[in-house]
Design a protein around this motif. Structure first.
Motif, mmCIF file in Angstrom:
data_model
loop_
_atom_site.group_PDB
_atom_site.id
_atom_site.type_symbol
_atom_site.label_atom_id
_atom_site.label_comp_id
_atom_site.label_asym_id
_atom_site.label_seq_id
_atom_site.Cartn_x
_atom_site.Cartn_y
_atom_site.Cartn_z
ATOM 1 N N VAL A 140 1.237 14.774 -1.954
ATOM 2 C CA VAL A 140 0.068 14.751 -2.890
ATOM 3 C C VAL A 140 -0.030 16.305 -3.101
ATOM 4 O O VAL A 140 0.066 17.110 -2.323
ATOM 5 C CB VAL A 140 -1.091 14.279 -2.145
ATOM 6 C CG1 VAL A 140 -1.426 14.927 -0.831
ATOM 7 C CG2 VAL A 140 -2.185 14.160 -3.010
ATOM 8 N N TYR A 141 -0.557 16.490 -4.556
ATOM 9 C CA TYR A 141 -0.674 17.971 -4.935
ATOM 10 C C TYR A 141 -2.232 17.769 -5.305
ATOM 11 O O TYR A 141 -2.732 17.078 -5.752
ATOM 12 C CB TYR A 141 0.043 18.405 -6.100
ATOM 13 C CG TYR A 141 1.508 18.574 -6.025
ATOM 14 C CD1 TYR A 141 2.072 19.735 -5.672
ATOM 15 C CD2 TYR A 141 2.205 17.319 -5.886
ATOM 16 C CE1 TYR A 141 3.204 20.143 -5.390
ATOM 17 C CE2 TYR A 141 3.510 17.739 -5.551
ATOM 18 C CZ TYR A 141 4.110 18.689 -5.219
ATOM 19 O OH TYR A 141 5.405 19.034 -5.171
ATOM 20 N N SER A 142 -3.070 18.838 -4.677
ATOM 21 C CA SER A 142 -4.478 18.780 -4.585
ATOM 22 C C SER A 142 -5.204 19.898 -5.488
ATOM 23 O O SER A 142 -4.775 20.945 -5.330
ATOM 24 C CB SER A 142 -4.908 18.787 -3.194
ATOM 25 O OG SER A 142 -6.353 18.581 -3.131
ATOM 26 N N ASP A 177 -6.290 14.789 -7.256
ATOM 27 C CA ASP A 177 -5.215 15.085 -6.610
ATOM 28 C C ASP A 177 -4.014 14.276 -7.819
ATOM 29 O O ASP A 177 -4.417 13.209 -8.373
ATOM 30 C CB ASP A 177 -5.020 14.368 -5.115
ATOM 31 C CG ASP A 177 -5.983 14.967 -4.201
ATOM 32 O OD1 ASP A 177 -6.276 16.359 -4.736
ATOM 33 O OD2 ASP A 177 -6.597 14.054 -3.630
ATOM 34 N N VAL A 178 -2.838 14.445 -7.473
ATOM 35 C CA VAL A 178 -1.588 13.942 -8.148
ATOM 36 C C VAL A 178 -0.546 13.506 -7.010
ATOM 37 O O VAL A 178 -0.242 14.189 -6.246
ATOM 38 C CB VAL A 178 -0.957 15.221 -8.998
ATOM 39 C CG1 VAL A 178 0.224 14.582 -9.764
ATOM 40 C CG2 VAL A 178 -2.132 15.638 -10.211
ATOM 41 N N LEU A 179 -0.187 12.380 -7.459
ATOM 42 C CA LEU A 179 0.886 12.008 -6.301
ATOM 43 C C LEU A 179 2.417 12.401 -6.859
ATOM 44 O O LEU A 179 2.531 12.221 -8.195
ATOM 45 C CB LEU A 179 0.842 10.527 -6.024
ATOM 46 C CG LEU A 179 -0.371 10.179 -5.259
ATOM 47 C CD1 LEU A 179 -0.424 8.595 -5.107
ATOM 48 C CD2 LEU A 179 -0.549 10.851 -3.924
ATOM 49 N N GLY A 180 3.261 12.803 -6.040
ATOM 50 C CA GLY A 180 4.722 13.027 -6.385
ATOM 51 C C GLY A 180 5.579 12.111 -5.760
ATOM 52 O O GLY A 180 5.429 11.911 -4.368
ATOM 53 N N LEU A 181 6.362 11.265 -6.056
ATOM 54 C CA LEU A 181 7.437 10.547 -5.635
ATOM 55 C C LEU A 181 9.009 10.988 -5.978
ATOM 56 O O LEU A 181 9.634 11.248 -6.812
ATOM 57 C CB LEU A 181 7.268 8.979 -5.921
ATOM 58 C CG LEU A 181 8.390 8.084 -5.156
ATOM 59 C CD1 LEU A 181 8.194 8.227 -3.499
ATOM 60 C CD2 LEU A 181 8.117 6.762 -5.515
ATOM 61 N N SER A 182 9.867 11.632 -4.828
ATOM 62 C CA SER A 182 10.858 12.256 -4.941
ATOM 63 C C SER A 182 12.009 11.397 -4.984
ATOM 64 O O SER A 182 11.841 9.995 -4.620
ATOM 65 C CB SER A 182 11.386 13.436 -3.626
ATOM 66 O OG SER A 182 11.445 12.745 -2.684
ATOM 67 N N THR A 183 13.296 11.625 -5.376
ATOM 68 C CA THR A 183 14.468 10.839 -5.338
ATOM 69 C C THR A 183 14.930 10.700 -4.013
ATOM 70 O O THR A 183 15.695 9.636 -3.878
ATOM 71 C CB THR A 183 15.547 11.702 -6.088
ATOM 72 O OG1 THR A 183 15.795 13.003 -5.480
ATOM 73 C CG2 THR A 183 15.215 11.932 -7.611
#
Length: 715
Positions: free
Chosen positions: A482-484, A470-476
Motif C-alpha cells: 500500500v502507498y499512502s 491510499d493506492v494498492l500495488g500488486l507485484s509480479t
C-alpha cells in the motif's frame, strides 16, 4: 518432539466493482438505465453513577491509537473489573477509573513495596489485591484485600497465610482460589463468602519447580478449580507435571493426576476456557532430543469430560514468552508471544488445526516484551517493544479478520513495565513507563497511557486508517503493498502470497465495521470481498465474503463511491462480451443487491475509472478513457433509482493517457480536499493530475519519491 511426546495425551498430534457530445463511431453511446432501490461525551469521574450510566454496552469499533498522555506516576499494575472500572497501582497508591471516565480516583490504599503487588480481576466482578510488606532482606508477610463487585473502596487488609506470589482465579459465582509453592509443597486456599481466605491446604509435596511460576491455576465456569505444577529435571529425566481438581462445593481435592508429558515439558500454564472446562499450553523439546529449539503445544479439557484432548503442536517454531490464549467470537484460539521476534498463531475452531507460525508486521530486531488483550468487539490488540540502533521503540497493532493493522509507534524512548487491559468501553488500554531526562540532566521514569479512539466513518480509499487516500500495488511476485497519502509513501509492510493475475480494488466498508475493505477477483473467476483489520492489508487467507463464484465474464471493476444515495459504496462491473455496465449496489447487509444494467457500449473504453466526487456536489462520478485517448466524465446523480445513475458524458482531456499503464481515481492525494487522478507510465513513474473540485484536473506533476515500476498494476 519425539513420537512419544506427540502421543503423550492419548493420540497422534494434529499438524497444523444520452451523450451531450457525439460519441466516436467506434463507441455506442452508453445508455443510462435505472438503478435499484437500496435495501433496507465522556463524563467526569467524580460522580461514579453518572459516569457508568452514560457508558454504552455495545462494543465500539477500534479507531487509531491516541497520542500517549502523561501520568503523574507510572502505573505498575492494571486490571479491569467486570463493571468496567479500571484498577491500577501507581506510585504506591491504588487507584480506580470508573467505566467511561478518563480520570483516576483514589481507593485509600497505600503500598510501600510496589515490586511485589498482584491485582487480579475475577469473573464475579471483584478485584483481588495481594502484596507483601518489607523486602527480601527482612521478614515479609503477605497481605490481601478485595474490591467487591461495584464497590468504590477495598476491604480492610488481612494477613494472608501464604505466599504473595500466589496465583488467584475464580468463577462468576464468587468462588475464588489461590495456589502457590513454598518449601517443597503445593498449597491452595479458598475465599469464603465473607471474603476471608481459608487456612492453606497442602495439595502435594513436589520437587522444586524452576520458579514459582511453574504452579498454575484456573477456575472453570462451573467453579471447578484446577491446579498444575511440575518439578525440575532429575538425572536427565523428564519433568513431570501433575494436576489436582476440586469441584465447586466439594470438600476435598482430587488425587494428583500425572499428565504424562514427554519431551522435557516446562512452563505449563492452565486457563479456564470460555465455553467451559480448561485448556493449557506448554513448552517442550522439538523433533529430536538434540534440538535446542522449544516447541509450544496446546491441549483442551472440554467441560463434562475427564481426558485432555490430543496434544497439538502450535505453529510457532520456538516460543519462550506466551500470553494467555484469547478466544475469538468464532471460537478460534489466538496465541501471542515472543522469541526475539513477536509471533502469533491461530487455531481454527472449524478445522481443528493451527496455522503456521506468523510474525507481526514489524522489522526484525530484539524484542523485550509482548502484551495482548481481546477487545469487546473481538479484535486482538497487541503492544511490543523493539530494540534497534541502540534505541527502544514501542509499537501497537490490532488483529481482526486474519489481518494485522500497520504498526503504530507509541514511543521512541527507553521504556518498560507495560500494562495492558480492556477498559469499560471495550477498548485496549496501555500503560507504560518511559525514561526521560529533565533540564538538570537527571533521568526519571515517566508514566504514559494510551488507548484507541472510537472509529469514524472511513475516508474513501483509506486502507491504512490515517485519514488519507491510499493506492494498492500488486507485484509480479504476488506481493501486495500500500502507498499512502501525500507523496505516495510506501507503508512499512508487504503481504506476499497473492496471484499476480488477481484483480485487486480498494473498496469502501461493505461489512459495516468502519474499515475499508478490499475487492479481489481471482484468476479463476471467484470474486471476494476481504475484510482486513482497520489499517491492515489482507492476505489470501484473511477473512472474506464470497461475492460470486465466477466473474470471468467481467473485465473491468470500479468503486466510484455511493451511486444510489444511501451513503454506501457500490460496485460497477463491465461485461467483456457485450460492453454492458452493471451496478452491484451495497445491500446494507454485508453484500450486494442483484445486478442492474446501467449502460451499454462501454467496451469502447480502455479504462473505466471510479473517482469519487470530482465536481464537489457530494455525488460519486465516473471517468472513461477511450481508445483514441480522450478522457470522459460521467457525473453521478446520486439517485440510481430515479433518472439514472449518471448524467451525459463530458470531455475532460483530449489526446491523453495513451502511454499510461494504469490510471487510478485515487482520492485526495495532495491534501487539498479534492479528488485527484493518479497515472503510471511505462517506466513505472507515477504522475498526479490534481483535481480542481469542479470536474477537471490540472497539468500532471511527478508524485512520489520512488518509481513503482516493479508492480504489475496499481489500483
Amino acid at each position: 518432539m519425539t513420537l512419544h511426546a506427540r502421543t503423550a495425551l492419548g493420540v497422534a498430534l494434529t499438524p497444523v466493482l444520452a451523450l451531450a457530445l457525439a460519441a466516436p463511431t467506434a463507441l455506442a453511446a452508453p445508455t443510462a438505465l435505472a438503478a435499484p432501490t437500496a435495501a433496507a461525551a465522556v463524563p467526569d469521574p467524580a460522580q461514579d453513577a453518572a459516569a457508568t450510566a452514560a457508558v454504552s454496552t455495545a462494543p465500539v469499533q477500534l479507531g487509531p491509537w491516541t497520542k500517549p498522555t502523561r501520568l503523574d506516576q507510572p502505573i505498575s499494575r492494571m486490571v479491569t473489573a467486570k463493571n468496567g472500572t479500571v484498577v491500577a497501582v501507581s506510585g504506591g497508591t491504588v487507584l480506580r477509573r470508573p467505566a467511561g471516565a478518563t480520570g483516576w480516583l483514589p481507593t485509600g490504599f497505600k503500598l510501600l513495596d510496589t515490586s511485589a503487588v498482584h491485582l487480579t480481576a475475577l469473573p464475579d466482578g471483584s478485584v483481588q489485591l495481594m502484596w507483601r510488606d518489607g523486602n527480601l532482606t527482612t521478614d515479609t508477610k503477605a497481605w490481601t484485600a478485595m474490591l467487591a463487585p461495584g464497590a468504590t473502596e477495598f476491604s480492610a487488609a488481612q494477613h494472608f497465610i501464604g505466599s504473595y506470589e500466589a496465583r488467584v482465579a475464580g468463577s462468576a459465582s464468587g468462588h475464588a482460589v489461590a495456589a502457590w509453592y513454598a518449601s517443597g509443597k503445593v498449597y491452595a486456599s479458598e475465599r469464603t463468602a465473607q471474603g476471608v481466605w481459608s487456612a492453606p491446604a497442602v495439595l502435594a509435596t513436589a520437587a522444586q519447580p524452576r520458579d514459582a511460576g511453574e504452579v498454575s491455576l484456573a477456575v472453570a465456569n462451573d467453579g471447578t478449580a484446577l491446579v498444575s505444577w511440575g518439578g525440575v529435571l532429575v538425572r536427565g529425566e523428564a519433568r513431570q507435571y501433575r494436576t489436582m481438581e476440586k469441584a465447586a462445593g466439594a470438600s476435598q481435592w482430587s488425587a494428583p493426576q500425572g499428565l504424562g508429558l514427554a519431551g522435557s515439558p516446562h512452563d505449563l500454564q492452565v486457563f479456564a476456557h470460555p465455553k467451559g472446562g480448561f485448556h493449557m499450553v506448554w513448552n517442550g523439546r522439538a523433533e529430536t532430543a538434540l534440538s535446542p529449539d522449544v516447541a509450544l503445544s496446546y491441549a483442551r479439557l472440554a467441560a463434562g469430560t475427564t481426558s485432555w484432548s490430543p496434544a497439538e503442536l502450535v505453529g510457532t517454531g520456538t516460543a519462550h514468552r506466551v500470553n494467555a490464549p484469547m478466544i475469538l467470537p468464532n471460537g478460534d484460539v489466538v496465541l501471542v508471544g515472543s522469541n526475539r521476534v513477536p509471533w502469533y498463531s491461530v487455531r481454527s475452531e472449524a478445522k481443528g488445526t493451527w496455522a503456521a507460525e506468523q510474525r507481526f508486521p514489524s522489522p526484525r530486531a530484539v524484542h523485550h516484551t509482548v502484551h495482548s488483550v481481546l477487545a469487546a468487539n473481538g479484535t486482538v490488540a497487541v503492544v511490543w517493544t523493539r530494540v534497534s540502533d541502540l534505541r527502544d521503540r514501542a509499537y501497537a497493532s490490532t488483529f481482526a479478520g486474519g489481518t494485522w493493522s500497520a504498526p503504530t509507534l507509541l514511543s521512541e524512548a527507553h521504556n518498560w513495565n507495560f500494562e495492558m487491559t480492556v477498559d469499560g468501553q471495550g477498548r485496549p488500554l496501555v500503560a507504560f513507563g518511559q525514561n526521560e531526562q529533565d533540564a538538570d540532566g537527571v533521568h526519571h521514569t515517566v508514566g504514559y497511557l494510551t488507548t484507541t479512539t472510537p472509529r469514524e466513518l472511513p475516508v474513501r480509499r483509506d486502507i491504512t486508517g490515517d485519514g488519507k487516500a491510499d493506492v494498492l500495488g500488486l507485484s509480479t511476485a504476488g506481493n501486495l503493498k500500500v502507498y499512502s497519502g501525500t507523496g505516495l509513501t510506501a507503508a512499512p509492510f508487504t503481504v506476499p502470497g497473492w496471484d499476480p493475475a488477481a484483480e485487486v480494488l480498494p473498496f469502501g466498508d461493505l461489512n459495516g465495521d468502519r474499515c475499508n475493505d478490499v475487492f479481489v477477483r481471482l484468476p479463476g473467476g471467484e470474486a471476494r470481498m476481504y475484510t482486513p483489520a482497520c489499517g491492515g492489508l489482507p492476505s489470501p487467507g484473511s477473512a472474506y465474503k464470497k461475492i460470486a463464484s465466477d466473474w470471468k465474464a467481467h473485465n473491468s471493476f470500479s468503486a466510484p463511491g455511493d451511486l444510489t444515495g444511501d451513503g454506501r459504496t457500490d460496485l460497477l462491473a463491465r461485461d467483456a462480451a457485450t460492453g454492458s455496465l452493471y451496478l452491484y449496489a451495497d445491500n446494507g447487509a454485508g453484500g450486494f443487491a442483484a445486478r442492474v444494467k446501467v449502460g451499454t457500449g462501454w467496451n469502447g473504453y480502455k479504462k473505466i475509472i471510479g473517482v469519487g466526487d470530482l465536481t464537489g456536489d457530494g455525488k460519486a462520478d465516473l471517468l472513461g478513457l477511450d481508445a483514441s485517448g480522450e478522457l470522459w466524465r460521467y457525473n453521478g446523480t446520486g439517485n440510481g433509482t430515479g433518472t439514472g445513475v449518471f448524467k451525459d458524458r463530458v470531455l475532460v482531456f483530449k489526446d491523453w493517457g495513451g502511454t499510461y499503464k494504469d490510471v487510478v481515481g485515487a482520492g485526495d492525494l495532495n491534501g487539498d480536499g479534492k479528488a485527484d487522478l493518479l497515472s503510471r507510465d511505462t517506466a513505472g513513474r507515477p504522475w498526479l493530475n490534481a483535481g480542481n473540485g469542479a470536474g477537471g484536473f490540472g497539468n500532471r506533476t511527478a508524485i512520489g519519491t520512488q518509481p513503482i515500476w516493479d508492480y504489475t498494476k496499481i489500483s
